[in-house]
Design a protein around this motif. Structure first.
Motif, PDB file in Angstrom:
ATOM      1  N   GLU A  95       0.821  -1.213   0.000  1.00  0.00           N
ATOM      2  CA  GLU A  95       0.000   0.000   0.000  1.00  0.00           C
ATOM      3  C   GLU A  95       0.856   1.264   0.000  1.00  0.00           C
ATOM      4  O   GLU A  95       0.479   2.300   0.557  1.00  0.00           O
ATOM      5  N   GLU A 140      -0.524   3.321  -5.552  1.00  0.00           N
ATOM      6  CA  GLU A 140      -1.759   2.897  -6.205  1.00  0.00           C
ATOM      7  C   GLU A 140      -1.375   2.057  -7.423  1.00  0.00           C
ATOM      8  O   GLU A 140      -0.322   2.268  -8.030  1.00  0.00           O
ATOM      9  N   ARG A 176      -5.293  -7.147   0.177  1.00  0.00           N
ATOM     10  CA  ARG A 176      -4.515  -6.001  -0.317  1.00  0.00           C
ATOM     11  C   ARG A 176      -4.721  -5.801  -1.823  1.00  0.00           C
ATOM     12  O   ARG A 176      -4.919  -4.693  -2.293  1.00  0.00           O
ATOM     13  N   ALA A 178      -6.721  -2.770  -3.969  1.00  0.00           N
ATOM     14  CA  ALA A 178      -5.996  -2.020  -5.003  1.00  0.00           C
ATOM     15  C   ALA A 178      -6.729  -2.055  -6.340  1.00  0.00           C
ATOM     16  O   ALA A 178      -6.837  -1.035  -7.037  1.00  0.00           O
TER      17      ALA A 178
END
Length: 262
Positions: A66, A69, A107, A111
């Motif tokens: 993270e 992006e 995660r 995204a």
């Protein structure tokens, strides 16, 4: 909203990355807007698309941590409509670094959620393991495509994989389903290939694609030139079969989009 398909088999040598690259390429050639996500630390999908993995500064590693992006790491490719989220060896550390992280399985899902409206399909090339990276791929996906090579131990381990998909469905991603089973590396001169095809169809029923990918020298050569087979040798049997497969997935007619091209 774009569909997310994770290409997965914990067994190595199944044609997983070859399939990820060439399905992404033919989807794009068929007019779809595609993101190919390399989630394998070996970064073979990255190099197979003609991008030097040793020069990658921003990769899926930074996305999973993270720090970036996913749109910040996307690279253009030789095919219009096809973007790559590259990988590199940094990704090997992600599983260790995320081991205590809250929601670590989601995660990639988080995204991709920000970008899926901008693509028709997002294809995820997962590593040949059932670790945290693959779990991220399965949690992010709408469906999973399983490549199976037509060889002796091909169906060994598939029970483990289907159990993993079931566990993910029961506990992490209730909407995931098996998109299809793709038979690869077929040598129709051998009885073994015919037996594996029959066994796979008996086990997975209509989930097995009608299109079977043969052993083809052009398919094995193309990655070393950093090209999908459609760009390396559009007239090869391998190219014809991956185009057929993509049209089968999309429910299109089978006339070649490459016919008449120079």
């Amino acid at each position: 909203m774009g569909k997310i398909i994770t290409i997965c088999n914990q067994k190595g040598g199944t044609g997983k990355t070859t399939s990820a690259i060439n399905i992404a390429a033919f989807f794009a050639l068929l007019g779809k807007k595609i993101m190919l996500v390399d989630l394998d630390p070996q970064a073979n999908a990255t190099s197979g698309m003609g991008i030097n993995k040793h020069n990658i500064q921003k990769s899926t590693y930074h996305v999973l941590l993270e720090e970036l992006e996913i749109k910040e790491i996307l690279q253009t490719t030789a095919i219009a409509n096809l973007w790559l989220a590259p990988s590199n060896l940094d990704l090997t550390g992600a599983e260790v670094e995320l081991v205590g992280a809250l929601g670590r399985e989601y995660r990639l899902k988080r995204a991709l959620a920000k970008e899926r409206d901008n693509f028709d399909f997002i294809l995820v090339d997962s590593p040949p393991s059932l670790g945290l990276l693959t779990i991220n791929g399965l949690c992010a996906a709408d469906s999973v495509l399983i490549p199976v090579q037509c060889e002796y131990y091909a169906l060994e381990g598939l029970t483990q994989l289907t159990n993993t998909v079931k566990l993910v469905k029961d506990n992490l991603n209730p909407s995931i389903f098996i998109e299809g089973v793709l038979l690869t590396m077929a040598d129709f001169r051998t009885n073994l290939t015919k037996e594996v095809i029959q066994e796979a169809r008996n086990y997975f029923k209509d989930k097995v694609y009608n299109t079977v990918i043969p052993r083809n020298i052009r398919l094995t050569e193309a990655p070393s030139f950093g090209k999908p087979v459609a760009l390396y040798d559009k007239d090869s049997l391998g190219a014809q079969k991956y185009e057929e497969l993509c049209k089968e997935i999309l429910g299109l007619e089978t006339q070649s989009i490459l016919e008449g091209e120079a």
